[in-house]
Design a protein around this motif. Sequence first.
Motif, PDB file in Angstrom:
ATOM      1  N   ALA A  37      46.475  37.533  38.972  1.00 32.57           N
ATOM      2  CA  ALA A  37      47.243  38.657  38.690  1.00 32.57           C
ATOM      3  C   ALA A  37      47.901  39.050  37.202  1.00 32.57           C
ATOM      4  O   ALA A  37      47.840  40.884  37.811  1.00 32.57           O
ATOM      5  N   LEU A  38      47.997  38.723  36.202  1.00 34.09           N
ATOM      6  CA  LEU A  38      47.711  39.652  35.327  1.00 34.09           C
ATOM      7  C   LEU A  38      46.729  40.210  34.733  1.00 34.09           C
ATOM      8  O   LEU A  38      46.515  41.307  34.589  1.00 34.09           O
ATOM      9  N   ALA A  39      46.006  39.817  35.252  1.00 36.26           N
ATOM     10  CA  ALA A  39      44.753  40.042  35.132  1.00 36.26           C
ATOM     11  C   ALA A  39      43.913  41.200  35.364  1.00 36.26           C
ATOM     12  O   ALA A  39      43.901  42.381  35.091  1.00 36.26           O
ATOM     13  N   GLY A  45      37.721  45.043  34.879  1.00 31.83           N
ATOM     14  CA  GLY A  45      37.221  44.122  33.752  1.00 31.83           C
ATOM     15  C   GLY A  45      37.552  42.790  33.458  1.00 31.83           C
ATOM     16  O   GLY A  45      36.975  42.299  33.439  1.00 31.83           O
ATOM     17  N   ALA A  46      39.239  42.585  33.580  1.00 33.04           N
ATOM     18  CA  ALA A  46      39.487  41.600  33.382  1.00 33.04           C
ATOM     19  C   ALA A  46      39.738  40.550  34.316  1.00 33.04           C
ATOM     20  O   ALA A  46      39.591  39.554  34.171  1.00 33.04           O
ATOM     21  N   LEU A 130      34.402  39.959  26.404  1.00 33.93           N
ATOM     22  CA  LEU A 130      35.740  39.692  27.236  1.00 33.93           C
ATOM     23  C   LEU A 130      35.660  38.713  27.484  1.00 33.93           C
ATOM     24  O   LEU A 130      36.143  37.494  27.455  1.00 33.93           O
ATOM     25  N   ALA A 131      34.578  38.310  28.459  1.00 30.26           N
ATOM     26  CA  ALA A 131      34.807  36.651  29.222  1.00 30.26           C
ATOM     27  C   ALA A 131      34.497  35.538  28.567  1.00 30.26           C
ATOM     28  O   ALA A 131      35.688  34.211  27.512  1.00 30.26           O
ATOM     29  N   LEU A 194      42.717  39.676  28.454  1.00 35.16           N
ATOM     30  CA  LEU A 194      42.732  38.277  28.959  1.00 35.16           C
ATOM     31  C   LEU A 194      42.643  37.061  27.488  1.00 35.16           C
ATOM     32  O   LEU A 194      43.114  35.787  28.738  1.00 35.16           O
ATOM     33  N   PRO A 195      42.682  37.400  26.773  1.00 33.98           N
ATOM     34  CA  PRO A 195      42.190  35.888  25.858  1.00 33.98           C
ATOM     35  C   PRO A 195      43.252  35.249  25.537  1.00 33.98           C
ATOM     36  O   PRO A 195      43.762  34.238  25.267  1.00 33.98           O
TER      37      PRO A 195
END
Length: 444
Positions: A37-39, A45-46, A130-131, A194-195
Amino acid sequence: MTAAPLPPASFREIIRLSLPTVGVALLQGGAQTVEIALAGRIGTGAQAAYALVLPLLLLLQMMSTGAMGGGVASSIARAFGAGRAEEARALAWHAVLIGTGMGLAFTVLVLAFGPALFRLVGREGAPVDLAYSYAVWIFAAAVLPWLANTLAAVLRGTGDMATPARILALTWVADAGMSAVLMLGIGPFGGFGLPGAGMAYALAFLGACVAMARVVWRGKLGLSSGGLPPLEPALFRRILSVGIVASVMALMANVTTLLVTGLVAAHGTAALAAYGIGVRLEFLMVPLAFGIGAALVTLVGRRVGAGAWAAARTTAWRGGLLAGGIALAIGGGCAAFAPVVAAAFTADAAVRELAVLYLQIVGPAFGVFGAGMALYFAAQGAGRMSGPFAAALARIGLAAGGGAVLGAGFGLPGVFAAIALGLLAYGAVVGASVRAGVWRERVA
């Protein structure tokens, strides 16, 4: 002298032993739901990057907790059931060595091959960088969750479900809170995107690892007294005979998810983000089934150790019915209220529409899948893994192979239908293996 046979565990006993771990499972599912949900607040993209890493994260959790952890708990439970307490203490030390080695292996493999894997699965345009920046924080510290979950399995094997549940509950609460701060930022703190979720995971399991080690070292196994036991190949084999098969099955489950993710990714970033939302339902079923399954590993293992095979089978089926009922309620509810569920995770209309499609097609299959997952853990306690392994093969064939065929003919709905068929087959095949002809004493 052979231990006296034990009666089947009652529904009340299964529920009583399951509740602590079920509570942790709900917190785990909640914490990881908070993360996606935060992503979603960060952007599509996140969410897509999260979906790329999620199979590897779940593989780590499944292998350390339910797969190799099941081998640890079942071996210790069978030793106690047969009245061999000293052997149980030695098994715990062997388990720690296995957990350490597995954690380091995860670190090396993911850091070395993660970018190539994300690029392969995500295809052109996927947020691979990002991943990877998210995955680095999780897997550089992979030994921490491996050790924490291994020590939790040691305690569960003794019948102590409450202590590891309390520690892991605090771990997941801390993970959710730190994820919010580190991902979005509060004042001068965080804001890493995301990190930040990976940072939170590593910090939370550092605390869990320290707390769990302290409890086991000073606990009922008395590991701190009498020095370290000698290493014995037979004790490694006792754990690995169940743990390796279960770990291969966990790998197969995640390969299935990776293959299906690749099929979904061919339909675009919105489809991939929607799958990341919908597949959370499946990943919620796994820890919920483990909540009951962790109790079944110990209850079944003790009865098998005492030679009470009929009681072990009855205990397994009672636990399977409980897990199947819970899974059906959740999966059916998400299917019935799919638009509401999807809207809670994304404001993107295209992503929401596809997430609804997934929930409505796949959700009703989770009752059978949940029962099969609980019976899989019971099979660990019995040391009878051939049926669950066949079930994993059936699932990967239908979900991945069938997804390619049905996807070519019917598009994304065909892929989702193949996923549902794979879940149904898994539960049916595992259930068919829990019978007297398979679960019985082997004659040397």
